[in-house]
Design a protein around this motif. Structure first.
Motif, PDB file in Angstrom:
ATOM      1  N   LEU A 109       0.831  -1.205   0.000  1.00  0.00           N
ATOM      2  CA  LEU A 109       0.000   0.000   0.000  1.00  0.00           C
ATOM      3  C   LEU A 109       0.870   1.262   0.000  1.00  0.00           C
ATOM      4  N   SER A 110       1.944   1.211   0.786  1.00  0.00           N
ATOM      5  CA  SER A 110       2.797   2.393   0.892  1.00  0.00           C
ATOM      6  C   SER A 110       3.433   2.743  -0.449  1.00  0.00           C
ATOM      7  N   ARG A 111       3.731   1.713  -1.252  1.00  0.00           N
ATOM      8  CA  ARG A 111       4.348   1.946  -2.568  1.00  0.00           C
ATOM      9  C   ARG A 111       3.305   2.078  -3.672  1.00  0.00           C
ATOM     10  N   GLY A 112       2.033   2.038  -3.301  1.00  0.00           N
ATOM     11  CA  GLY A 112       0.955   2.107  -4.299  1.00  0.00           C
ATOM     12  C   GLY A 112       0.589   3.539  -4.647  1.00  0.00           C
ATOM     13  N   THR A 113      -0.677   3.770  -4.897  1.00  0.00           N
ATOM     14  CA  THR A 113      -1.129   5.123  -5.253  1.00  0.00           C
ATOM     15  C   THR A 113      -1.058   6.019  -4.022  1.00  0.00           C
ATOM     16  N   ALA A 114      -1.232   7.321  -4.245  1.00  0.00           N
ATOM     17  CA  ALA A 114      -1.192   8.270  -3.111  1.00  0.00           C
ATOM     18  C   ALA A 114      -2.298   7.920  -2.120  1.00  0.00           C
ATOM     19  N   ALA A 115      -3.460   7.514  -2.636  1.00  0.00           N
ATOM     20  CA  ALA A 115      -4.583   7.178  -1.740  1.00  0.00           C
ATOM     21  C   ALA A 115      -4.257   5.927  -0.918  1.00  0.00           C
ATOM     22  N   GLN A 116      -3.599   4.959  -1.546  1.00  0.00           N
ATOM     23  CA  GLN A 116      -3.228   3.734  -0.813  1.00  0.00           C
ATOM     24  C   GLN A 116      -2.178   4.047   0.263  1.00  0.00           C
ATOM     25  N   HIS A 117      -1.204   4.875  -0.114  1.00  0.00           N
ATOM     26  CA  HIS A 117      -0.173   5.267   0.852  1.00  0.00           C
ATOM     27  C   HIS A 117      -0.823   5.952   2.060  1.00  0.00           C
ATOM     28  N   GLU A 118      -1.775   6.812   1.754  1.00  0.00           N
ATOM     29  CA  GLU A 118      -2.454   7.561   2.829  1.00  0.00           C
ATOM     30  C   GLU A 118      -3.255   6.611   3.732  1.00  0.00           C
ATOM     31  N   MET A 119      -3.856   5.606   3.095  1.00  0.00           N
ATOM     32  CA  MET A 119      -4.632   4.620   3.871  1.00  0.00           C
ATOM     33  C   MET A 119      -3.707   3.851   4.834  1.00  0.00           C
ATOM     34  N   ALA A 120      -2.520   3.491   4.332  1.00  0.00           N
ATOM     35  CA  ALA A 120      -1.553   2.769   5.175  1.00  0.00           C
ATOM     36  C   ALA A 120      -1.102   3.660   6.339  1.00  0.00           C
ATOM     37  N   GLN A 121      -0.803   4.921   6.032  1.00  0.00           N
ATOM     38  CA  GLN A 121      -0.328   5.833   7.083  1.00  0.00           C
ATOM     39  C   GLN A 121      -1.425   6.047   8.144  1.00  0.00           C
ATOM     40  N   ASP A 122      -2.663   6.186   7.664  1.00  0.00           N
ATOM     41  CA  ASP A 122      -3.783   6.405   8.593  1.00  0.00           C
ATOM     42  C   ASP A 122      -3.937   5.203   9.546  1.00  0.00           C
ATOM     43  N   ALA A 123      -3.783   3.997   8.996  1.00  0.00           N
ATOM     44  CA  ALA A 123      -3.917   2.803   9.854  1.00  0.00           C
ATOM     45  C   ALA A 123      -2.793   2.772  10.892  1.00  0.00           C
ATOM     46  N   VAL A 124      -1.568   3.081  10.464  1.00  0.00           N
ATOM     47  CA  VAL A 124      -0.436   3.102  11.411  1.00  0.00           C
ATOM     48  C   VAL A 124      -0.681   4.181  12.474  1.00  0.00           C
ATOM     49  N   ASN A 125      -1.218   5.321  12.063  1.00  0.00           N
ATOM     50  CA  ASN A 125      -1.506   6.389  13.029  1.00  0.00           C
ATOM     51  C   ASN A 125      -2.468   5.901  14.114  1.00  0.00           C
TER      52      ASN A 125
END
Ligand code: BYC
Length: 336
Positions: free
Chosen positions: A189-205
């Motif tokens: 997800l982190s290496r995917g689209t900007a939306a996927q990266h954001e989704m990964a970061q939000d989950a980690v947050n």
């Protein structure tokens, strides 16, 4: 005057009972020599109670822990992801069963432990009272929750109680696979689209601080640690393991290209460890009081699943009784 028990036998004061002194000396010697206590060995009642408490909480956590991820089985983004997630959730059911079985060797039945969970009088890990609104939560649970579980559980493979230590060996192997699959979901997800990266970061947050709280309260507030460490049930304190976890996460977060949501996080040259920010212990206590976002939902679901499974238990008992009757009949024939 000599005191008596309700059956009329002389009451024994364990403190002055020679055989109990000998048994207690033997227990102390095994612990001091880093040996293993086995189910038939004499052990202090408080040691037994502490183990039943911790092991049943651990088993309950595995069983309740199936829910946040079970939520995504039908919505996994590919067949492969779905198969992996199903295998992981099944592993968790298996872990719960090994742990209930190991705890049963201490004289408390699985039914009693399950009843306590359903009645809300037994604990399960705080972490499973948080929701899983996105697919990236499957990654964050694998990376952070299973990651914390491994750091906590590897030392339990050297726990002084044999059946618990042995159960943990296999559980830890499976947790390693769980952690890697979570890391890989987040990396994709982190290496995917900007939306996927954001989704990964939000989950980690959302999962970072709760995963740090899985290790339990700070050492100063940990009611059981000192005794459990003296008995070699726990090998490290809550804060020691939490520190080990933070030190492990920082380079992994860098590899993922994600940020840990912690303004207090910085390398401390003097300590040779990362400092990290203050955790919200009021939130932790609220979750333990049953006031977390998903406490009610988790217990309601578990109670319903237990009721729905009543016919399976009844069928298994009837089958076991039938087999036992057949075995008895066979033995009678061969004895005749
Ligand atoms: N959540 O004196 P302390 C998994 C309670 S499953 C809730 O430090 P102790 C996975 C504690 O019980 C992971 N309660 O306690 C599954 C005590 O209250 P009581 C589960 C907590 O026992 C599916 C009070 O706070 N792992 O990996 O010395 C999917 C004071 O604490 C928590 C285990 O259970 C908490 N986080 O140390 C994915 C590991 N923390 O009982 C993953 C085995 C503390 O006096 N357990 N409390 O009412 C342990 O290692 C220890 O029990 C703990 C706590 C480190 C958790």
């Amino acid at each position: 005057m000599e005191s008596t028990t309700p059956t009329g036998a002389p009451a024994v004061d364990p403190a002055h009972d020679a055989s109990s002194d000998a048994a207690s000396a033997e227990f102390d010697a095994v612990i001091a020599a880093d040996g293993r206590i086995e189910p038939r060995d004499a052990m202090p009642d408080a040691y037994r109670k502490t183990l039943v408490r911790q092991m049943s909480q651990h088993a309950n956590s595995e069983i309740i822990g199936m829910q946040p991820e079970g939520n995504w089985i039908t919505r996994a983004p590919s067949l492969m992801r779905k198969a992996i997630l199903m295998a992981k959730v099944q592993d968790e059911a298996g872990h719960g069963l090994y742990l209930y079985s190991a705890a049963e060797t201490l004289g408390t039945s699985r039914a009693e432990m399950t009843d306590a969970l359903l009645a809300g009088t037994a604990r399960y890990s705080s972490i499973f009272n948080y929701p899983t609104p996105t697919w990236a939560d499957m990654g964050a649970i694998g990376w952070l929750v299973d990651g914390a579980a491994i750091v906590n559980q590897v030392p339990l493979c050297r726990c002084s109680y044999g059946p618990y230590a042995r159960a943990m060996v296999r559980i830890c192997k499976e947790e390693s696979f769980h952690q890697r699959q979570g890391f890989e979901i987040l990396l994709t997800l982190s290496r995917g689209t900007a939306a996927q990266h954001e989704m990964a970061q939000d989950a980690v947050n959302r999962w970072y601080a709760p995963s740090l709280m899985m290790f339990g309260p700070p050492d100063a507030d940990s009611s059981h640690s000192a005794q459990s460490m003296a008995w070699k049930i726990k090998r490290f304190s809550n804060d020691e393991l939490r520190q080990r976890f933070v030190d492990m996460l920082v380079p992994q977060a860098e590899a993922l290209g994600l940020t840990l949501p912690d303004e207090g996080l910085r390398w401390n040259e003097q300590r040779g460890h990362y400092d990290y920010g203050e955790l919200d212990w009021a939130e932790f206590k609220a979750v333990l009081r049953g006031e977390g976002q998903c406490n009610a939902q988790r217990l309601t679901h578990r109670r319903r699943a237990h009721e729905d499974g009543a016919w399976v238990r009844a069928a298994a008992s009837a089958y076991a009784a039938k087999q036992a009757a057949k075995d008895d009949a066979r033995q009678e024939v061969s004895a005749a």
